[in-house]
Design an enzyme around this catalytic site. Structure first.
Site, PDB file in Angstrom:
ATOM      1  N   SER A  69       0.710  -1.498  -0.099  1.00  0.00           N
ATOM      2  CA  SER A  69      -0.100   0.241  -0.272  1.00  0.00           C
ATOM      3  C   SER A  69       1.151   1.378   0.285  1.00  0.00           C
ATOM      4  O   SER A  69      -0.236   2.678  -0.389  1.00  0.00           O
ATOM      5  CB  SER A  69      -0.965   0.634   1.282  1.00  0.00           C
ATOM      6  OG  SER A  69      -2.056  -1.275   0.679  1.00  0.00           O
ATOM      7  N   LYS A  72       0.128   3.793  -2.458  1.00  0.00           N
ATOM      8  CA  LYS A  72      -1.234   4.881  -1.948  1.00  0.00           C
ATOM      9  C   LYS A  72      -0.579   6.444  -1.926  1.00  0.00           C
ATOM     10  O   LYS A  72      -1.147   6.926  -2.205  1.00  0.00           O
ATOM     11  CB  LYS A  72      -2.103   4.303  -1.150  1.00  0.00           C
ATOM     12  CG  LYS A  72      -2.916   3.124  -1.410  1.00  0.00           C
ATOM     13  CD  LYS A  72      -4.261   2.450  -0.188  1.00  0.00           C
ATOM     14  CE  LYS A  72      -4.422   1.495  -0.502  1.00  0.00           C
ATOM     15  NZ  LYS A  72      -4.354   0.656  -0.459  1.00  0.00           N
ATOM     16  N   SER A 135      -6.583   3.548   4.168  1.00  0.00           N
ATOM     17  CA  SER A 135      -5.811   2.833   2.582  1.00  0.00           C
ATOM     18  C   SER A 135      -6.854   2.221   2.031  1.00  0.00           C
ATOM     19  O   SER A 135      -6.753   0.699   1.481  1.00  0.00           O
ATOM     20  CB  SER A 135      -4.690   1.396   3.582  1.00  0.00           C
ATOM     21  OG  SER A 135      -3.981   1.651   2.475  1.00  0.00           O
ATOM     22  N   LYS A 239       2.746   7.160   5.497  1.00  0.00           N
ATOM     23  CA  LYS A 239       1.897   5.039   5.214  1.00  0.00           C
ATOM     24  C   LYS A 239       2.418   4.479   5.299  1.00  0.00           C
ATOM     25  O   LYS A 239       3.448   3.707   5.095  1.00  0.00           O
ATOM     26  CB  LYS A 239       1.629   5.965   2.883  1.00  0.00           C
ATOM     27  CG  LYS A 239       1.131   4.492   2.813  1.00  0.00           C
ATOM     28  CD  LYS A 239      -0.545   5.298   3.052  1.00  0.00           C
ATOM     29  CE  LYS A 239      -2.090   4.196   2.621  1.00  0.00           C
ATOM     30  NZ  LYS A 239      -1.835   3.114   3.123  1.00  0.00           N
TER      31      LYS A 239
END
Length: 404
Positions: A69, A72, A135, A239
């Site tokens: 992720s 992202k 997320s 993140k």
């Protein structure tokens, strides 16, 4: 007699204070930087100064790994650029397609979700928060379709920004980061993508510090970056990521005074481990280094003669703030040395033209180099002025010995 004794005592006190200050400076100069932590049980890591771009420590930082992720971050970057350019706005309403349907797309089963429902309309603002805070993989699909028309087209935008930002070992195949063939990144690239988010898109980056977000659920979902709750560090992003192939990843950024650091840990064994390892890097970085700003944007640092111009002098410096990373406590000892590219500057010349180099030195060692540029535009003078300058310049060249 008393007055004489008083001044004698006063001078001795000043001398002792001066000696103490000198000894303190010398001790600071000679105090070694502690060794960087050697992180165990992680695949790769890096720590950078977000302002200067200096790499403070790294291990396997250019090794290609699954981003999970962390992908992202680039999804968010593309969205932030689209908002900044006016292509989309936070108030836009996005129609949720079948592909972005949380429970209707088998690809999304078991992954992190915002829990979008097909046929509903959701604002860009909420979808963006769903991507960054929750997320949400479904939110990534919805925004990709809204921005670019399809996931494939959006991935193309992501990879265009990869090239634009100089991320040499990164390639995306999905908008959300679920494992896919030929999708990879590195700790190095993720650190500098984080730097780009912070520097280029401050409004987008501001979302990353939000600890929770509630959408379509009875209770809010918490940001997966546990360091946001750590009271010993001022972490404000950015993140997390996890898949079976990637392990546990975390890009984290924190601020202490004028210093902002970015750490990246990839391939940790658990979410707690990625946090503890990131914290080790950040604490070491803040205790060992600081960021100084020896040159401010548009601040004149050097004045030079300019030939054949309407003006006799031109101011030199930097168009942007210059940041230099130095050992903790050493900002006061940083010196600047100016080296010109040529002996003479001639008009016409535009603003921002490189005419030399600024060298930043500690203990006579160059720790950084930056361009020295013109801070103003100087137009060419008329024929008479050019003739006068020509004679004066030739005279100076012939008798340079007397001018140096």
């Amino acid at each position: 007699m008393r007055k004489q004794q008083f001044f004698t005592h006063f001078k001795c006190t000043l001398a002792l204070l001066a000696l103490s200050a000198y000894s303190s400076v010398q001790a600071d100069i000679n105090f070694p930087i502690p060794d960087a932590p050697q992180l165990q049980n992680v695949g790769a890591y890096i720590l950078i100064d977000a302002k200067s771009g200096e790499i403070l420590t790294q291990h396997n930082a250019d090794q290609r790994r699954d981003p999970a992720s962390l992908t992202k971050m680039m999804t968010s970057y593309v969205i932030g650029e689209a908002i900044k350019s006016g292509r989309i706005s936070n108030s836009d309403m996005v129609l949720i397609s079948k592909d972005a349907w949380a429970t209707g797309n088998p690809v999304l089963k078991g992954s992190s979700l915002m829990f979008l429902e097909v046929g509903k309309q959701v604002s860009v603002e909420n979808l963006n928060k769903g991507i960054i805070i929750q997320s949400g993989n479904d939110a990534c699909i919805a925004m990709a379709e809204h921005v670019a028309g399809s996931q494939d087209s959006f991935v193309g935008l992501m990879n265009n920004y990869v090239k634009q930002l100089g991320l040499e070992n990164t390639h995306f195949q999905t908008v959300h980061g679920l494992d896919a063939p030929d999708q990879y990144t590195t700790a190095h690239d993720m650190a500098f993508l984080g730097q780009a988010l912070i520097n280029n898109l401050p409004n987008e980056y501001a979302i990353y510090k939000q600890k929770e977000f509630k959408y379509n659920l009875n209770k809010p979902q918490l940001n997966r970056n546990g360091l946001l709750w750590d009271t010993t560090l001022n972490v404000d992003g950015i993140k997390t990521g996890h898949t079976n192939n990637a392990g546990f990843n975390l890009v984290a950024s924190a601020v202490d005074g004028n210093t902002r650091l970015i750490s990246v840990v990839m391939g940790a064994k658990s979410d707690k481990e990625r946090e503890s390892k990131s914290k080790q890097l950040l604490i070491w970085g803040f205790r060992s280094f600081e960021t100084t700003t020896p040159v401010k944007a548009n601040e004149s640092k050097v004045t030079k003669t300019i030939w054949y111009g309407k003006e006799d002098k031109v101011e030199l410096g930097s168009m942007d703030d210059i940041y230099v990373t130095v050992p903790k406590g050493q900002a006061v000892n940083l010196q600047i040395k100016y080296k010109m590219d040529s002996d003479y500057i001639s008009a016409p010349i535009e603003q921002g033209v490189k005419v030399g180099t600024m060298q930043f030195l500690l203990n006579d060692q160059v720790v950084a180099e930056k361009p020295l540029v013109t801070l103003e535009k100087v137009e060419e003078t008329g024929l008479f002025g050019m003739a006068v300058d020509y004679v004066a310049l030739k005279f100076r060249q012939w008798f340079s010995y007397f001018f140096d």
